[in-house]
Design a protein around this motif. Structure first.
Motif, PDB file in Angstrom:
ATOM      1  N   GLY A  47       0.846  -1.196   0.000  1.00 14.17           N
ATOM      2  CA  GLY A  47       0.000   0.000   0.000  1.00 14.17           C
ATOM      3  C   GLY A  47       0.876   1.239   0.000  1.00 14.17           C
ATOM      4  N   VAL A  48       0.229   2.379   0.312  1.00 13.62           N
ATOM      5  CA  VAL A  48       1.036   3.598   0.438  1.00 13.62           C
ATOM      6  C   VAL A  48       1.220   3.924   1.921  1.00 13.62           C
ATOM      7  N   GLY A  49       0.908   2.937   2.735  1.00 14.21           N
ATOM      8  CA  GLY A  49       1.065   3.112   4.171  1.00 14.21           C
ATOM      9  C   GLY A  49       0.064   2.224   4.884  1.00 14.21           C
ATOM     10  N   PRO A  50       0.076   2.220   6.208  1.00  9.72           N
ATOM     11  CA  PRO A  50      -0.878   1.393   6.952  1.00  9.72           C
ATOM     12  C   PRO A  50      -2.316   1.859   6.705  1.00  9.72           C
TER      13      PRO A  50
ATOM     14  N   GLU B  16      16.480  -3.848   1.953  1.00  7.72           N
ATOM     15  CA  GLU B  16      17.139  -5.015   2.547  1.00  7.72           C
ATOM     16  C   GLU B  16      16.207  -6.244   2.500  1.00  7.72           C
ATOM     17  N   ASN B  17      14.898  -5.994   2.779  1.00 11.67           N
ATOM     18  CA  ASN B  17      13.875  -7.052   2.663  1.00 11.67           C
ATOM     19  C   ASN B  17      13.932  -7.682   1.270  1.00 11.67           C
ATOM     20  N   MET B  18      13.972  -6.799   0.281  1.00 10.28           N
ATOM     21  CA  MET B  18      13.913  -7.270  -1.104  1.00 10.28           C
ATOM     22  C   MET B  18      15.179  -8.052  -1.481  1.00 10.28           C
TER      23      MET B  18
ATOM     24  N   GLN C 177       8.787   3.222   0.149  1.00 11.67           N
ATOM     25  CA  GLN C 177       8.621   3.997  -1.081  1.00 11.67           C
ATOM     26  C   GLN C 177       9.696   3.641  -2.123  1.00 11.67           C
ATOM     27  N   LYS C 178      10.919   3.341  -1.625  1.00 10.79           N
ATOM     28  CA  LYS C 178      12.030   3.020  -2.542  1.00 10.79           C
ATOM     29  C   LYS C 178      11.763   1.711  -3.294  1.00 10.79           C
ATOM     30  N   ILE C 179      11.158   0.777  -2.568  1.00 10.89           N
ATOM     31  CA  ILE C 179      10.848  -0.530  -3.190  1.00 10.89           C
ATOM     32  C   ILE C 179       9.795  -0.331  -4.279  1.00 10.89           C
ATOM     33  N   ILE C 180       8.801   0.537  -3.932  1.00 12.13           N
ATOM     34  CA  ILE C 180       7.728   0.825  -4.888  1.00 12.13           C
ATOM     35  C   ILE C 180       8.332   1.425  -6.167  1.00 12.13           C
TER      36      ILE C 180
ATOM     37  N   ASN D  89      10.220  -1.190  -8.235  1.00 16.63           N
ATOM     38  CA  ASN D  89       9.338  -2.077  -9.011  1.00 16.63           C
ATOM     39  C   ASN D  89       8.645  -1.335 -10.148  1.00 16.63           C
ATOM     40  N   ARG D  90       8.381  -0.061  -9.904  1.00 18.49           N
ATOM     41  CA  ARG D  90       7.761   0.745 -10.970  1.00 18.49           C
ATOM     42  C   ARG D  90       8.732   0.846 -12.153  1.00 18.49           C
ATOM     43  N   ASN D  91      10.006   1.086 -11.827  1.00 22.02           N
ATOM     44  CA  ASN D  91      11.014   1.191 -12.895  1.00 22.02           C
ATOM     45  C   ASN D  91      11.165  -0.115 -13.655  1.00 22.02           C
TER      46      ASN D  91
END
Ligand code: ADP
Ligand code: UDP
Length: 447
Positions: free
Chosen positions: A263-266, A348-350, A409-412, A415-417
């Motif tokens: 999402g864009v947040g909780p 790091e998760n990714m 946001q960085k992960i989003i 993935n968008r790129n």
């Protein structure tokens, strides 16, 4: 009774009658022909009437009805012109051209050459030459029919054992793998071996018969065997071609598909939509946050770490979350597709997911639910009344928004790129958002 005559060449009495041509070197005159012939006859005997070397510089001598059998045999080293009914001398590696009518004959058989024939061979001989099973193609067939299945068998078997241990197979995938390996592959392999053994036997027979080539019938059988061994060779190839897709199918078999929903947040609704999607699409829904909360209640070894992170609105160390997700995927063997909500949360998760899980799953895409900050806050406030979650309060919520902006946001963006992000308007009603996602799945825009 046939009339006794004298051979015009060697002068011996004979009752053998045939028309023929004899060629002899130009520099020989009539008187020396006889001597010359005797010398040739000697050569014929020496060479066991197989091969006599002739020079190009020969002239022809036509003989009508007066050739003895020996002379005829000598001339038989040449070829017979059906049209002129004469025997012609045949110089090695030269075209067989009748000296009288200039008709060209195949150097391998007695067929006349067709137009545009190549290599001095008639079409049949040319075809047989190309189609016969030479040593290279025999070696190829050996590799294809025996060695490749053998290597493939051990390779695939090892691979199967490894993958069965490593990957999380569903029961149907596991069954398919077993059927492929226990029944289909040995069956194909068995066929290949049979094909190869038969091929080997026939090849040996062909070689034996080739040694005895002078017998016309045997030669004929040998030709048939050649054809047959070629046919077997093709069968072996086919066997391999048919067997291969099964192997390929196994190789692609089957890592579970994984979709991420962020999402864009909780409060953006990823948990709600994930739950509904799992029902509508028969996906297994895994909530990373819920798995972490469950780990707290089940007193896992990482309980305090998780609790600490959640209550500060920060992200739990990757290996802890991934370990829980991995276990959950493995335990859910009946599902082929998983929808993971709330993960990955940071870079790091990714990275850790790629290192630990990428070979076990097939990554599909990331569904990203957009939502206004105001809606999210009011939804979380509403949820806090019943959720019992320690982090559903305004103070921690603020921290979670900060974590989202700094990390998720960085992960989003990443993935968008990569064009792996499917964005959904999450401000609509629950049903509308769900319908929007389902439509994208139906149109294969999410795959
Ligand atoms: N589209 C929506 N419209 C209104 N309420 C929603 C919508 N989506 C989710 N909710 C509600 O908002 C709250 C938070 O949703 P949830 O799916 O748990 O969010 P997240 O998993 O993103 O934190 C839940 O109580 C849920 O019922
Ligand atoms: O991959 C994850 C998912 C969740 N969390 C933690 O769990 C909390 C709750 O996450 P969840 O996705 O359940 O709820 P949301 O914040 O999206 O409403 C987060 O704030 C994080 O502290 C985490 O560290 N890693």
């Amino acid at each position: 009774m046939s009339q006794i005559r004298h051979c015009q060449i060697c002068n011996t009495a004979h009752n053998f009658s045939v028309k023929g041509l004899l060629s002899y070197p130009k520099h020989f005159d009539d008187k020396t022909i006889h001597k010359y012939y005797q010398r040739l006859m000697k050569k014929i005997e020496e060479h066991n009437i197989q091969q006599i070397p002739f020079s190009n510089d020969h002239i022809c001598y036509q003989i009508e009805n007066d050739i003895c059998e020996n002379c005829w045999l000598f001339m038989h080293q040449g070829f017979y012109c059906n049209k002129c009914q004469i025997y012609n001398h045949n110089n090695e590696n030269e075209y067989k051209i009748c000296m009288l009518c200039n008709v060209q004959y195949c150097i391998n058989c007695e067929n006349t050459l067709e137009l545009f024939s190549q290599n001095k061979l008639c079409r049949t001989c040319e075809y047989n030459k190309n189609e016969s099973l030479g040593t290279p193609s025999f070696l190829i067939s050996f590799f294809i029919s025996l060695l490749i299945p053998c290597f493939a068998c051990s390779f695939f078997f090892k691979k199967m054992m490894k993958t069965v241990e490593k990957f999380h197979y569903t029961t149907s995938q596991y069954t398919f793998a077993m059927i492929t390996f226990v029944i289909i592959f040995p069956f194909i392999y068995f066929l290949s071996i049979i094909g190869f053994v038969a091929l080997l036997i026939f090849k040996v027979l062909v070689w034996i018969f080739q040694i005895m080539q002078s017998f016309k019938k045997v030669r004929m059988i040998s030709d048939y065997l050649h054809q047959f061994s070629h046919f077997l060779y093709k069968c072996c190839q086919l066997n391999y071609i048919i067997g291969n897709p099964f192997m390929n199918k196994f190789l692609n078999l089957r890592k579970p598909s994984v979709y991420f929903i962020l999402g864009v947040g909780p409060g953006s609704g990823k948990g709600t939509q994930g739950e509904l999607l799992s029902k509508n699409l028969k996906f297994a829904h895994l909530s990373a946050g819920q798995l972490l909360r469950d780990a707290i209640t089940s007193n896992s070894e990482h309980k305090s770490t998780i609790e600490n992170c959640i209550n500060n609105g920060v992200i739990v160390p990757s290996h802890v979350t991934i370990n829980l997700l991995d276990k959950a995927i493995f335990e859910n063997q009946s599902s082929e597709s998983f929808l993971i909500d709330g993960f990955p949360r940071n870079y790091e998760n990714m990275q850790c997911w790629i290192d630990l899980m990428d070979h076990k799953i097939t990554f599909k895409s990331v569904i990203h639910i957009l939502c206004s900050r105001q809606s999210m806050i009011s939804r979380i406030q509403e949820r806090s009344k019943t959720s019992g979650r320690s982090d559903d309060n305004l103070q921690i919520l603020e921290k979670r928004f900060v974590t989202f902006e700094n990390d998720t946001q960085k992960i989003i963006e990443h993935n968008r790129n990569l064009n792996q992000l499917i964005e959904i308007d999450g401000d609509n009603s629950i049903e509308k958002v769900q319908a929007q996602i389902l439509e994208l799945f139906n149109k294969s825009l999410i795959h």
